[in-house]
Design an enzyme around this catalytic site. Sequence first.
Site, short mmCIF file in Angstrom:
data_model
loop_
_atom_site.label_atom_id
_atom_site.label_comp_id
_atom_site.label_asym_id
_atom_site.label_seq_id
_atom_site.Cartn_x
_atom_site.Cartn_y
_atom_site.Cartn_z
N CYS A 407 103.31 33.05 -14.79
CA CYS A 407 103.56 33.12 -16.23
C CYS A 407 103.07 31.82 -16.86
O CYS A 407 103.51 30.73 -16.48
CB CYS A 407 105.06 33.30 -16.47
SG CYS A 407 105.62 32.99 -18.16
N CYS A 410 105.79 29.62 -18.36
CA CYS A 410 106.59 29.02 -17.29
C CYS A 410 105.79 27.94 -16.58
O CYS A 410 106.34 26.90 -16.21
CB CYS A 410 107.01 30.10 -16.29
SG CYS A 410 107.86 31.51 -17.02
#
Length: 480
Positions: A407, A410
């Site tokens: 991600c 992230c």
Amino acid sequence: MNYSKYFNVFVIFGLIVSIDSVKNKSKKNIGSSATSSTSQSPGCFCKLFGEVDDCTCKIDSLESLNNLQVYPRLDSLLARNFFRYVKVNLMKECPFWADDSKCAMKNCAVKTCTAEQLPYGLKNADGECNKYAKEAQPESPRTAPPGEKDEDCSEPRGDLGYLNTTISKESEEAFKDWTKYDDAQETFCELDDDTSPNMQYVDLLLNPERYTGYKGESPHRIWNSIYKENCFKPAEQSGYNSQSLTEKSLEDLCLEKRVFYRMISGLHASINIHLSHQYLFPASTCYGIETWGPNNDEFQSRFDHEKTDGRGPQWLKNLYFTYLVELRALEKAAPYLEQEDYFTGDDEEDVSLKKGIKDLLRVIKEFPNHFDESRLFRGNKKEAKALKQEFREHFRNISRIMDCVGCDKCKLWGKIQVQGMGTALKILFSGDGMGPQSTVSAGSKRKFQLRRTEIVSLFNAFGRLSSSIHAVEEFRRRLS
């Protein structure tokens, strides 16, 4: 005699007594229920008392410092241009395994900045480079490009394919100095190459750290790799699972290895708190709008005593240890950080920001009970040096693992927080010594330097820990 009047009075009095009786009974039931619940399960916060592990600082004094003084100041500073814009490479390939788990959800995407959106001072590419590098290092002889007259030659270089592969003695000596300089810098993580074409500026305020829906095998693989392959563990626990170290098994590790584990565990806890505090709730059927906010159930699933086999409260306590380590790094680097310009091209903004940073550092320096790094790497010099190198390499590996996160959002915050922690470690093992009275000298640019990337990561990483402790207090109120 007017009996009806007295009758009404008795009726009203009876109703008041009855209502009070019901209220008292209700309070007793609530109290007994809470007591019963507490006795059945210690909950999430049962270890947040007494001293921070491997330190002498009290948890309540750390909470008071953060929630009343550090958090409000830091929250304001991190909204300023110097700290909100960070240059990062989110396109680096994972060096350990094939990246087969790219998150396609819209909340995983990162919004990058155009040149027009950046402050004037950050549009210059040189602003991201180490501004002390040229001053600190000997200048190498200039070699003229093709078509220009070289300082040492009478004729210009005419052939377009010319490549000057000669190295002067002065340059060779300079390379040796650079090597010595790189070795002297206690870098604990791999920073992105500022010259890479994949480097992009990101506005952190437009890309806040929060729950994106990224879950499953990919994030589990990241944390398993960190704990299994890069965290120290007792020799007899060769097959242990991620985060399975107990306080009893930690006692079998030396202080340095316990410090490493607690720092990583505290970082992990902090990230889980952010995901619980800024949780993505499904779009409303009426309005179709996604919302983020605190999720009590999510927090409990990550930290409750029963739901984590008794380990969650200790993970939560490790957050305070990580906070204390980075707090000490800021205190130690205060003389250096107070001399920084924090240049963005806006004179008024830069002066105001520098004043705010000095105020934050003043509060940090006044705190009486900091982490003492001089307790680390004592004893036999050869063994201590080897352990320190192993400590360093393990952490550098973790910084590389951040490029394996599927991600993008992230990955962005993972890289920032690991780089910030690595910068804190670099500070702790630099300067005029180790221990409570040691500092990083502001006038020793040759021995110690911080790139803008490191300063931005250091403050933002500490800001994430600060917001986590602030959120713990909110969850404690919500779950009480």
